[in-house]
Design an enzyme around this catalytic site. Structure first.
Site, short mmCIF file in Angstrom:
data_model
loop_
_atom_site.label_atom_id
_atom_site.label_comp_id
_atom_site.label_asym_id
_atom_site.label_seq_id
_atom_site.Cartn_x
_atom_site.Cartn_y
_atom_site.Cartn_z
N TYR A 27 0.86 -1.19 0.00
CA TYR A 27 0.00 0.00 0.00
C TYR A 27 0.90 1.24 0.00
O TYR A 27 1.90 1.30 0.72
CB TYR A 27 -0.92 0.03 1.23
CG TYR A 27 -1.84 1.22 1.25
CD1 TYR A 27 -1.70 2.22 2.20
CD2 TYR A 27 -2.82 1.39 0.27
CE1 TYR A 27 -2.52 3.33 2.21
CE2 TYR A 27 -3.65 2.51 0.25
CZ TYR A 27 -3.49 3.47 1.23
OH TYR A 27 -4.29 4.58 1.23
N ASP A 48 -1.51 15.83 5.81
CA ASP A 48 -2.31 15.10 4.81
C ASP A 48 -3.56 15.90 4.48
O ASP A 48 -4.68 15.53 4.84
CB ASP A 48 -2.67 13.72 5.38
CG ASP A 48 -3.40 12.84 4.38
OD1 ASP A 48 -4.10 11.91 4.82
OD2 ASP A 48 -3.28 13.11 3.16
N ASP A 59 -2.71 5.57 -3.06
CA ASP A 59 -3.72 6.53 -2.61
C ASP A 59 -3.56 7.81 -3.42
O ASP A 59 -2.52 8.48 -3.32
CB ASP A 59 -3.46 6.80 -1.12
CG ASP A 59 -4.33 7.88 -0.53
OD1 ASP A 59 -4.17 8.14 0.68
OD2 ASP A 59 -5.17 8.47 -1.25
N ASP A 106 -5.84 10.34 -3.29
CA ASP A 106 -6.74 11.33 -2.68
C ASP A 106 -8.01 11.49 -3.55
O ASP A 106 -8.68 10.51 -3.84
CB ASP A 106 -6.01 12.66 -2.49
CG ASP A 106 -4.87 12.54 -1.47
OD1 ASP A 106 -3.95 13.37 -1.49
OD2 ASP A 106 -4.89 11.58 -0.66
N HIS A 145 -6.82 4.18 -5.22
CA HIS A 145 -8.14 4.55 -4.72
C HIS A 145 -8.33 6.06 -4.84
O HIS A 145 -7.40 6.84 -4.61
CB HIS A 145 -8.42 4.03 -3.31
CG HIS A 145 -7.61 4.57 -2.17
ND1 HIS A 145 -7.77 5.85 -1.68
CD2 HIS A 145 -6.64 3.98 -1.42
CE1 HIS A 145 -6.95 6.01 -0.65
NE2 HIS A 145 -6.26 4.91 -0.48
N GLU A 182 -11.10 9.16 -3.72
CA GLU A 182 -12.10 9.38 -2.67
C GLU A 182 -13.08 10.50 -3.01
O GLU A 182 -12.82 11.33 -3.90
CB GLU A 182 -11.40 9.67 -1.34
CG GLU A 182 -10.66 10.98 -1.28
CD GLU A 182 -9.62 11.04 -0.17
OE1 GLU A 182 -8.80 10.10 -0.04
OE2 GLU A 182 -9.61 12.06 0.55
N CYS A 220 -7.21 14.07 6.17
CA CYS A 220 -7.13 12.67 6.58
C CYS A 220 -8.52 12.16 6.94
O CYS A 220 -9.31 12.87 7.60
CB CYS A 220 -6.22 12.54 7.81
SG CYS A 220 -6.50 11.03 8.74
N ARG A 257 -13.27 5.19 -2.89
CA ARG A 257 -13.33 5.35 -1.44
C ARG A 257 -14.42 6.35 -1.10
O ARG A 257 -14.51 7.41 -1.73
CB ARG A 257 -11.99 5.83 -0.91
CG ARG A 257 -12.04 6.45 0.49
CD ARG A 257 -10.67 6.72 1.05
NE ARG A 257 -10.68 7.88 1.96
CZ ARG A 257 -9.62 8.28 2.65
NH1 ARG A 257 -8.47 7.62 2.56
NH2 ARG A 257 -9.71 9.33 3.45
N GLU A 300 -14.22 4.32 4.27
CA GLU A 300 -13.27 4.93 5.20
C GLU A 300 -13.87 5.12 6.59
O GLU A 300 -15.05 5.42 6.75
CB GLU A 300 -12.81 6.30 4.66
CG GLU A 300 -12.01 7.15 5.63
CD GLU A 300 -10.62 6.60 5.95
OE1 GLU A 300 -9.70 7.41 6.06
OE2 GLU A 300 -10.45 5.38 6.11
N ASN A 326 -9.41 -0.41 6.32
CA ASN A 326 -8.27 0.44 6.67
C ASN A 326 -8.00 0.30 8.17
O ASN A 326 -8.76 0.82 8.99
CB ASN A 326 -8.60 1.90 6.33
CG ASN A 326 -7.52 2.85 6.77
OD1 ASN A 326 -6.40 2.45 7.11
ND2 ASN A 326 -7.83 4.14 6.76
C1 LIG Z 1 -5.43 5.60 4.37
C2 LIG Z 1 -5.03 7.06 4.33
O1 LIG Z 1 -5.81 7.74 3.37
C3 LIG Z 1 -3.60 7.21 3.91
O2 LIG Z 1 -3.29 8.28 3.33
O3 LIG Z 1 -2.78 6.34 4.23
C4 LIG Z 1 -5.15 7.75 5.71
C5 LIG Z 1 -4.41 6.97 6.79
C6 LIG Z 1 -4.26 7.76 8.09
O4 LIG Z 1 -4.18 9.00 8.05
O5 LIG Z 1 -4.20 7.12 9.16
C7 LIG Z 1 -6.64 7.93 6.01
O6 LIG Z 1 -7.22 7.01 6.60
O7 LIG Z 1 -7.16 8.99 5.61
MG LIG Z 2 -4.83 9.13 2.28
#
Ligand SMILES: C[C@](O)(C(=O)O)[C@H](CC(=O)O)C(=O)O
Ligand SMILES: [Mg+2]
Length: 297
Positions: A48, A62, A89, A91, A116, A118, A126, A161, A191, A213
């Site tokens: 991942y 993030d 990922d 976004d 993925h 979202e 995040c 997502r 999520e 996740n």
């Molecule tokens: C899965 C996720 O999108 C990621 O960027 O790894 C994050 C992980 C995290 O911030 O713990 C998310 O869940 O948004």
């Molecule tokens: Mg992410």
């Protein structure tokens, strides 16, 4: 040696086979190509590539500040060292539906097995933070349709997502997931599921592969691989686990150097040089051209 032997197409096909196998596919998050090599050596099913980790690696929160170039290039560096499939990922797809289409083309060209996308608004945050917002279902459907139509390799895995559970509730998130599958997504990432009950609800309602996740310190109860397998979940990600462990160890190391003026007391916590060389496959390079190899220790 000299990176993976499997082609991107073979990795994508292996990914799809794994999702259809009925066996939970486990994808730890790699924060570097070397980490991906370790994940593969340790017998996991895939890699991942986390947006949160890529942002943090650049010293950024993030919140959608990374660019397609940064994410796709780092994803390429990681994906190319392993024979395992890599899910990345991206976004919200870096903008409008047309941007999502361009994103897919870039990822395909760079050897990723899937991604993925979202349904958060831009700038995203995040998925485990409060005060998220999602776009209208129709807007996300356009993102997914654009992404799906851009694919040249039908084996490239497109995961939709939804962050809607936190904003609109579980039932609305399920309805969105159905719309995203109709728009061309191959699988669903719901999520910030709270617990087993919510995964069960998605499993009952959604006929496509589901991703769980299992990220630390967020809104989801950490469920074991056995529990997720019994719930009928198809894959699990541990997106930030290895980065959190590495940064925790790095902090201990720095404090030790500060206080003790030496790393003598923590040598036993380090990966030994010989172990690093073993992971990197130095011997393979030796066999490749023995007239050159001289990295004996
Ligand atoms: C899965 C996720 O999108 C990621 O960027 O790894 C994050 C992980 C995290 O911030 O713990 C998310 O869940 O948004
Ligand atoms: Mg992410």
């Amino acid at each position: 040696m000299l990176h993976s032997t499997a082609t991107p197409k073979e990795k994508r096909q292996a990914f799809r086979s794994g999702l259809a196998s009925g066996k939970l596919q486990r994808f730890p998050g790699a924060f570097s190509p070397l980490t991906a090599m370790l994940i593969e050596e340790q017998g996991f099913d895939g890699i991942y590539i986390s947006g949160a980790v890529l942002s943090a690696d650049l010293g950024l929160p993030d919140i959608g500040l990374t660019t397609l170039s940064e994410v796709s290039q780092r994803g390429h560096q990681i994906a190319r060292v392993t024979d395992l499939p890599s899910l990345i990922d991206v976004d919200t797809g870096f903008g409008e539906p047309m941007n999502a289409a361009r994103t897919i083309r870039m990822l395909e060209d760079l050897g990723l097995a899937g991604c993925h996308i979202e349904d958060q608004v831009n700038p995203k945050r995040c998925g485990h933070l409060d005060n998220k917002a999602v776009v209208e279902t129709g807007e996300m459907v356009r993102r997914i349709k654009a992404a799906a139509s851009a694919r040249r390799d039908p084996d490239f895995v497109l995961c939709a997502r939804t962050d809607a559970r936190a904003i609109e509730g579980l039932d609305a998130a399920i309805e969105r997931a159905k719309a995203y599958l109709d728009a061309g997504a191959d699988m669903i990432f719901a999520e910030a599921m709270a617990d087993e009950r919510e995964f069960e609800a998605f499993r009952r309602a959604i006929p496509a592969p589901l991703l769980a996740n299992m990220t630390e310190f967020g809104k989801s109860k950490l469920l074991s691989a056995r529990t997720l397998q019994n719930l009928g979940i198809n894959m699990v990600i541990y997106p930030v686990t290895l980065l959190r462990l590495a940064m925790g160890a790095a902090e201990v190391g720095l404090k030790t150097l500060q206080i003790e003026g030496s790393q003598e007391s923590i040598l036993d916590r380090m990966q030994h040089r010989a172990r690093l060389y073993e992971l990197l496959g130095y011997e393979d390079y030796n066999r490749f051209d023995s007239s050159i190899f001289n990295f004996h220790i």
